[in-house]
Scaffold this active site. Structure first.
Site, PDB file in Angstrom:
ATOM      1  N   ASP A  15       6.870 -43.824 -16.220  1.00 24.67           N
ATOM      2  CA  ASP A  15       7.938 -43.719 -17.215  1.00 24.67           C
ATOM      3  C   ASP A  15       9.310 -43.896 -16.575  1.00 24.67           C
ATOM      4  O   ASP A  15       9.846 -42.957 -15.976  1.00 24.67           O
ATOM      5  CB  ASP A  15       7.829 -42.341 -17.899  1.00 24.67           C
ATOM      6  CG  ASP A  15       8.909 -42.129 -18.948  1.00 24.67           C
ATOM      7  OD1 ASP A  15       8.966 -41.016 -19.507  1.00 24.67           O
ATOM      8  OD2 ASP A  15       9.694 -43.073 -19.202  1.00 24.67           O
ATOM      9  N   ASP A  26      13.231 -48.010 -20.949  1.00 21.02           N
ATOM     10  CA  ASP A  26      12.396 -46.812 -20.887  1.00 21.02           C
ATOM     11  C   ASP A  26      10.933 -47.133 -21.195  1.00 21.02           C
ATOM     12  O   ASP A  26      10.562 -47.303 -22.360  1.00 21.02           O
ATOM     13  CB  ASP A  26      12.961 -45.802 -21.904  1.00 21.02           C
ATOM     14  CG  ASP A  26      12.097 -44.553 -22.030  1.00 21.02           C
ATOM     15  OD1 ASP A  26      12.225 -43.850 -23.046  1.00 21.02           O
ATOM     16  OD2 ASP A  26      11.281 -44.300 -21.117  1.00 21.02           O
TER      17      ASP A  26
HETATM   18  C1  LIG Z   1      10.160 -31.859 -18.789  1.00 17.80           C
HETATM   19  C2  LIG Z   1      10.367 -33.378 -18.832  1.00 17.80           C
HETATM   20  C3  LIG Z   1      11.828 -33.680 -19.070  1.00 17.80           C
HETATM   21  C4  LIG Z   1      12.041 -35.175 -19.183  1.00 17.80           C
HETATM   22  C5  LIG Z   1      11.139 -35.736 -20.268  1.00 17.80           C
HETATM   23  N1  LIG Z   1      11.394 -37.139 -20.338  1.00 17.80           N
HETATM   24  C6  LIG Z   1      12.052 -37.659 -21.336  1.00 17.80           C
HETATM   25  O1  LIG Z   1      12.359 -37.002 -22.295  1.00 17.80           O
HETATM   26  C7  LIG Z   1      12.372 -39.097 -21.168  1.00 17.80           C
HETATM   27  N2  LIG Z   1      13.528 -39.452 -21.964  1.00 17.80           N
HETATM   28  C8  LIG Z   1      13.676 -40.579 -22.650  1.00 17.80           C
HETATM   29  C9  LIG Z   1      14.873 -40.530 -23.273  1.00 17.80           C
HETATM   30  N3  LIG Z   1      15.458 -39.381 -22.949  1.00 17.80           N
HETATM   31  C10 LIG Z   1      14.609 -38.724 -22.118  1.00 17.80           C
HETATM   32  C11 LIG Z   1       9.693 -35.486 -19.981  1.00 17.80           C
HETATM   33  C12 LIG Z   1       9.478 -33.985 -19.874  1.00 17.80           C
END
Ligand SMILES: C[C@H]1CC[C@H](NC(=O)Cn2ccnc2)CC1
Length: 330
Positions: free
Chosen positions: A219, A35
């Site tokens: 990301d 990640d």
């Molecule tokens: C609305 C979006 C939803 C997805 C979000 N991305 C994360 O949370 C990335 N992530 C890493 C580990 N688990 C999840 C960014 C905001």
């Protein structure tokens, strides 16, 4: 030194990708989500309550002759989607695709949120953001990439994520066989610890390319592509029956819609995301309504170039000074 490992989609809509990682002596294999949007390496472990473990592989430090408790250190992380975890820390030998780090901080979960418990094929995360984001206290720890740096042939790692197929992550080299043409590089600002860079613009379908710099983070840990509302409304205006649903928390449309492609710029280069990547998923298994792979970033405070965009390119994360990120066709 170099390493190369598979990036395997964990379900039929590529919600996340996992990579085999070995921890400890003898090696314990876990499937981790690499990640670039975070900088903690945490795993399901023998310290995770059994009520929160549902099919995941776990790391048992007691079974590793090379594990050492990092005394008095704890961590706690919350992701943008509301998921999170927390726990304690061990140092142990860890390898990805043949590249070994002798004393990697392995953050053992003592608590994980329900969305991690439900994700049976994901045993933890390996953060590949900048180490300044690491949450271990009282002393923060280095990422696998930062620990491996001194032994790498080249200070890079690359992501070759694929649509509904297994791709790869490489460390320490740029594999000429994985891309075509040249790599288009652009500057990275480490603010605040993410791989932050800009797009030089975008186009919807066969429309004119809009030259406007859009800053965001690349990301690999985020599934979808999140861009400003102005861009997203321009896209879905081309989709019959599309609407921004409060109920589903984003743009939905009839699964039968023919979607336009979406093109983004990296400096002078152009990358086109096929319509199929943006027809992300049915909102429920029997529904004829589908959820878009391009969504608005307005609630996030930051644009996120997630897997829907990254899987359209071969991406080079260069840890040089200054850092930079490169995109190539494949
Ligand atoms: C609305 C979006 C939803 C997805 C979000 N991305 C994360 O949370 C990335 N992530 C890493 C580990 N688990 C999840 C960014 C905001």
């Amino acid at each position: 030194d170099t390493g190369s490992a598979a990036a395997i989609p964990i379900n039929e809509v590529d919600i996340a990708y996992v990579t085999p990682v070995t921890v400890g002596t003898p090696p314990q294999t876990l499937m981790l989500d690499l990640d670039t949007g975070s900088s903690d390496l945490w795993v399901f472990s023998s310290l995770t309550p059994s009520s929160q473990v549902r099919g995941q592989d776990i790391y048992t430090p007691a079974n590793s002759s090379t594990s050492k408790l990092l005394n008095g250190h704890t961590w706690s992380i919350r992701y943008g989607d509301g998921s999170g975890s927390r726990g304690t820390v061990y140092l142990d030998t860890l390898a990805v695709g043949g590249l070994e780090v002798k004393s990697q901080a392995v953050q053992t979960a003592q608590e994980v949120s329900s969305s991690f418990t439900q994700e049976q094929s994901l045993d933890g995360l390996m953060g590949l953001g900048f180490s300044t984001l690491n949450t271990v206290r009282p002393s923060s720890q280095l990422t696998f990439f930062d620990n491996a740096r001194p032994s790498l042939d080249e200070e890079v790692f690359t992501a070759d994520l694929k649509y509904h197929a297994t791709g790869s992550y490489d460390f320490g080299f740029v594999d000429r066989a994985k891309y075509t043409g040249n790599i288009s590089y652009t500057a990275v600002t480490e603010s605040p610890g993410y791989w932050t860079h800009s797009l030089s613009g975008y186009a919807v379908g066969s429309g004119a390319f809009q030259t406007t710099r859009l800053s965001g983070i690349s990301d690999t840990g985020t599934t979808l592509l999140y861009l400003p509302t102005a861009v997203v409304t321009a896209y879905y205006r081309q989709v019959q029956g599309a609407q921004n649903s409060q109920y589903y928390g984003g743009y939905v449309f009839p699964c039968s819609s023919s979607l336009p492609t979406f093109t983004f710029g990296i400096e002078e280069a152009r990358f086109t995301i096929p319509a199929s990547y943006i027809n992300y998923t049915r909102i429920s298994p029997t529904s004829t309504t589908c959820y878009g792979g391009l969504q608005s970033s307005s609630g996030l405070g930051i644009n996120i170039f997630g897997d829907v965009a990254l899987k359209a390119a071969f991406v080079v994360f260069s840890g040089t000074n200054p850092p930079r990120i490169g995109f190539a066709h494949k």
